[in-house]
Motif scaffolding. Structure first.
Motif, PDB file in Angstrom:
ATOM      1  N   ALA A  83     -62.146  -0.778  31.779  1.00 32.71           N
ATOM      2  CA  ALA A  83     -61.753   0.367  32.197  1.00 32.71           C
ATOM      3  C   ALA A  83     -63.088   1.328  32.284  1.00 32.71           C
ATOM      4  O   ALA A  83     -62.961   2.507  32.297  1.00 32.71           O
ATOM      5  N   ALA A  84     -64.205   0.536  32.042  1.00 38.72           N
ATOM      6  CA  ALA A  84     -65.446   1.455  32.380  1.00 38.72           C
ATOM      7  C   ALA A  84     -65.863   2.099  33.689  1.00 38.72           C
ATOM      8  O   ALA A  84     -65.523   1.440  34.877  1.00 38.72           O
ATOM      9  N   THR A  85     -66.278   3.309  33.925  1.00 37.66           N
ATOM     10  CA  THR A  85     -66.820   3.798  35.245  1.00 37.66           C
ATOM     11  C   THR A  85     -68.357   3.538  35.481  1.00 37.66           C
ATOM     12  O   THR A  85     -68.922   3.187  34.484  1.00 37.66           O
ATOM     13  N   PRO A  86     -68.818   3.384  36.723  1.00 39.15           N
ATOM     14  CA  PRO A  86     -70.093   3.200  36.937  1.00 39.15           C
ATOM     15  C   PRO A  86     -70.992   3.944  36.120  1.00 39.15           C
ATOM     16  O   PRO A  86     -72.056   3.523  35.427  1.00 39.15           O
ATOM     17  N   GLU A  87     -70.409   5.430  36.087  1.00 44.12           N
ATOM     18  CA  GLU A  87     -71.521   6.380  35.128  1.00 44.12           C
ATOM     19  C   GLU A  87     -71.521   5.908  33.795  1.00 44.12           C
ATOM     20  O   GLU A  87     -72.481   6.114  33.080  1.00 44.12           O
ATOM     21  N   SER A  88     -70.191   5.582  33.154  1.00 44.04           N
ATOM     22  CA  SER A  88     -70.386   5.269  31.854  1.00 44.04           C
ATOM     23  C   SER A  88     -71.278   3.969  31.454  1.00 44.04           C
ATOM     24  O   SER A  88     -72.110   3.967  30.469  1.00 44.04           O
ATOM     25  N   GLU A  89     -71.234   3.039  32.312  1.00 40.21           N
ATOM     26  CA  GLU A  89     -71.952   1.859  32.140  1.00 40.21           C
ATOM     27  C   GLU A  89     -73.440   2.380  32.398  1.00 40.21           C
ATOM     28  O   GLU A  89     -74.056   1.695  31.724  1.00 40.21           O
ATOM     29  N   GLU A  90     -73.674   3.030  33.278  1.00 42.49           N
ATOM     30  CA  GLU A  90     -75.249   3.643  33.395  1.00 42.49           C
ATOM     31  C   GLU A  90     -75.573   4.400  32.201  1.00 42.49           C
ATOM     32  O   GLU A  90     -76.776   4.015  31.680  1.00 42.49           O
ATOM     33  N   ILE A  91     -74.671   4.990  31.527  1.00 41.45           N
ATOM     34  CA  ILE A  91     -74.973   5.751  30.298  1.00 41.45           C
ATOM     35  C   ILE A  91     -75.520   4.932  29.376  1.00 41.45           C
ATOM     36  O   ILE A  91     -76.532   4.771  28.548  1.00 41.45           O
ATOM     37  N   ARG A  92     -74.453   3.716  29.116  1.00 39.47           N
ATOM     38  CA  ARG A  92     -74.717   2.750  27.986  1.00 39.47           C
ATOM     39  C   ARG A  92     -75.869   2.062  28.236  1.00 39.47           C
ATOM     40  O   ARG A  92     -76.792   1.903  27.282  1.00 39.47           O
ATOM     41  N   ARG A  93     -76.396   1.695  29.473  1.00 39.67           N
ATOM     42  CA  ARG A  93     -77.575   0.833  29.725  1.00 39.67           C
ATOM     43  C   ARG A  93     -78.682   1.636  29.403  1.00 39.67           C
ATOM     44  O   ARG A  93     -79.798   1.130  28.856  1.00 39.67           O
ATOM     45  N   ALA A  94     -78.800   2.916  29.689  1.00 33.99           N
ATOM     46  CA  ALA A  94     -79.779   3.694  29.636  1.00 33.99           C
ATOM     47  C   ALA A  94     -80.201   3.860  27.783  1.00 33.99           C
ATOM     48  O   ALA A  94     -81.025   4.025  27.140  1.00 33.99           O
ATOM     49  N   ALA A  95     -78.993   4.172  26.997  1.00 32.92           N
ATOM     50  CA  ALA A  95     -79.228   3.767  25.512  1.00 32.92           C
ATOM     51  C   ALA A  95     -79.835   2.826  25.143  1.00 32.92           C
ATOM     52  O   ALA A  95     -80.377   2.896  24.252  1.00 32.92           O
ATOM     53  N   GLY A  96     -79.287   1.599  25.744  1.00 32.60           N
ATOM     54  CA  GLY A  96     -80.328   0.487  25.222  1.00 32.60           C
ATOM     55  C   GLY A  96     -81.396   0.364  25.413  1.00 32.60           C
ATOM     56  O   GLY A  96     -82.520  -0.085  24.824  1.00 32.60           O
ATOM     57  N   LEU A  97     -82.007   0.902  26.758  1.00 33.90           N
ATOM     58  CA  LEU A  97     -83.316   0.981  27.346  1.00 33.90           C
ATOM     59  C   LEU A  97     -83.969   1.939  26.330  1.00 33.90           C
ATOM     60  O   LEU A  97     -85.057   1.643  25.946  1.00 33.90           O
ATOM     61  N   LEU A  98     -83.459   3.110  26.037  1.00 35.22           N
ATOM     62  CA  LEU A  98     -84.038   3.925  24.938  1.00 35.22           C
ATOM     63  C   LEU A  98     -84.426   3.090  23.558  1.00 35.22           C
ATOM     64  O   LEU A  98     -85.613   3.399  22.968  1.00 35.22           O
ATOM     65  N   GLY A  99     -83.641   2.464  23.131  1.00 37.97           N
ATOM     66  CA  GLY A  99     -83.806   1.707  21.949  1.00 37.97           C
ATOM     67  C   GLY A  99     -85.131   0.674  22.023  1.00 37.97           C
ATOM     68  O   GLY A  99     -85.916   0.657  21.189  1.00 37.97           O
ATOM     69  N   ARG A 100     -84.931  -0.132  23.048  1.00 39.40           N
ATOM     70  CA  ARG A 100     -86.119  -0.976  23.485  1.00 39.40           C
ATOM     71  C   ARG A 100     -87.503  -0.133  23.742  1.00 39.40           C
ATOM     72  O   ARG A 100     -88.713  -0.595  23.142  1.00 39.40           O
ATOM     73  N   TRP A 101     -87.352   1.102  24.437  1.00 44.37           N
ATOM     74  CA  TRP A 101     -88.477   1.794  24.755  1.00 44.37           C
ATOM     75  C   TRP A 101     -89.277   2.473  23.333  1.00 44.37           C
ATOM     76  O   TRP A 101     -90.313   2.510  23.177  1.00 44.37           O
ATOM     77  N   PHE A 102     -88.314   3.057  22.678  1.00 44.25           N
ATOM     78  CA  PHE A 102     -88.734   3.797  21.394  1.00 44.25           C
ATOM     79  C   PHE A 102     -89.459   2.686  20.528  1.00 44.25           C
ATOM     80  O   PHE A 102     -90.477   3.130  19.783  1.00 44.25           O
ATOM     81  N   ALA A 103     -88.828   1.397  20.472  1.00 42.42           N
ATOM     82  CA  ALA A 103     -89.485   0.601  19.461  1.00 42.42           C
ATOM     83  C   ALA A 103     -90.944   0.004  20.114  1.00 42.42           C
ATOM     84  O   ALA A 103     -91.691  -0.734  19.055  1.00 42.42           O
ATOM     85  N   ASN A 104     -91.237   0.236  21.389  1.00 48.14           N
ATOM     86  CA  ASN A 104     -92.329  -0.109  21.709  1.00 48.14           C
ATOM     87  C   ASN A 104     -93.438   1.056  21.698  1.00 48.14           C
ATOM     88  O   ASN A 104     -94.672   1.032  22.040  1.00 48.14           O
ATOM     89  N   GLN A 105     -92.915   2.131  21.158  1.00 45.91           N
ATOM     90  CA  GLN A 105     -93.884   3.284  21.038  1.00 45.91           C
ATOM     91  C   GLN A 105     -94.664   3.260  19.611  1.00 45.91           C
ATOM     92  O   GLN A 105     -94.264   2.657  18.734  1.00 45.91           O
ATOM     93  N   GLY A 106     -95.593   4.066  19.546  1.00 45.26           N
ATOM     94  CA  GLY A 106     -96.324   4.014  18.175  1.00 45.26           C
ATOM     95  C   GLY A 106     -95.374   4.472  16.856  1.00 45.26           C
ATOM     96  O   GLY A 106     -95.425   3.915  15.748  1.00 45.26           O
ATOM     97  N   GLY A 107     -94.477   5.541  17.116  1.00 42.00           N
ATOM     98  CA  GLY A 107     -93.508   5.794  15.935  1.00 42.00           C
ATOM     99  C   GLY A 107     -92.779   7.030  16.435  1.00 42.00           C
ATOM    100  O   GLY A 107     -92.761   7.517  17.301  1.00 42.00           O
ATOM    101  N   ALA A 108     -91.785   7.386  15.386  1.00 40.24           N
ATOM    102  CA  ALA A 108     -90.875   8.504  15.668  1.00 40.24           C
ATOM    103  C   ALA A 108     -91.785   9.936  16.033  1.00 40.24           C
ATOM    104  O   ALA A 108     -91.320  10.583  16.938  1.00 40.24           O
ATOM    105  N   ALA A 109     -92.587  10.299  15.480  1.00 38.29           N
ATOM    106  CA  ALA A 109     -93.316  11.324  15.679  1.00 38.29           C
ATOM    107  C   ALA A 109     -94.243  11.477  16.895  1.00 38.29           C
ATOM    108  O   ALA A 109     -94.021  12.339  17.572  1.00 38.29           O
ATOM    109  N   ALA A 110     -94.704  10.403  17.313  1.00 40.87           N
ATOM    110  CA  ALA A 110     -95.287  10.175  18.484  1.00 40.87           C
ATOM    111  C   ALA A 110     -94.451  10.374  20.031  1.00 40.87           C
ATOM    112  O   ALA A 110     -94.710  10.870  20.733  1.00 40.87           O
TER     113      ALA A 110
END
Length: 170
Positions: free
Chosen positions: A134-161
């Protein structure tokens, strides 16, 4: 204390806001970010990062400018998109009550746990299916973006950066 729209009962909130900002959906977005972060770093995600997940994923104009890959350098990306990110600190403040509500919901459900080191998956983790009937294309895009942020943040220096690059103060 003055009543705000965030302190209204759910059945009194505008239906669009109640649908988009409900604690289960917003909590799932934060959970996806934590899940992906832990998958790369094998450590809890700093709690402060949870408060930028919703402003980056729910705002369509910001979501579309997120990088396509998690190995992009955040500082360079943010510098190139400064005008697009100018309102991000205000959105972080505006969505802080929603993020808190989502975190509370997810910790009470056991999906997330808050520790001294940060946010981590709890004793009752979510099952993240690839497709929802029952997901919409936009809700799926939002979910993918949240997963991307997790991987992206993990590849950065730290929370402060991360927060500094985004112009957000903890």
């Amino acid at each position: 204390m003055a009543e705000t729209r965030w302190s209204l009962r759910w059945n009194e909130r505008p239906s669009e806001e109640a649908a988009l900002f409900n604690p289960a959906f917003c909590g799932e977005l934060i959970y996806r970010c934590v899940f992906e972060y832990e998958g790369i770093r094998a450590t809890p995600m700093p709690l402060a990062l949870a408060f930028v997940v919703l402003p980056l994923t729910l705002h369509p104009a910001t979501r579309v400018i997120l990088p396509g890959r998690a190995n992009a350098t955040l500082v360079t990306w943010a510098a190139e998109r400064g005008p697009h990110l100018a309102e991000l600190p205000d959105r972080v403040l505006a969505l802080r009550p929603i993020a808190r509500e989502a975190l509370l919901f997810m910790t009470q459900a056991g999906a997330l746990a808050v520790t001294a080191a940060g946010l981590q998956r709890g004793d009752a983790p979510l099952r993240l299916s690839a497709k929802r009937p029952a997901a919409t294309p936009e809700s799926e895009e939002i979910r993918r973006a949240a997963g991307l942020l997790g991987r992206w943040f993990a590849n950065q220096g730290g929370a402060a950066a991360v927060l500094q690059a985004l112009g957000v103060r903890p």
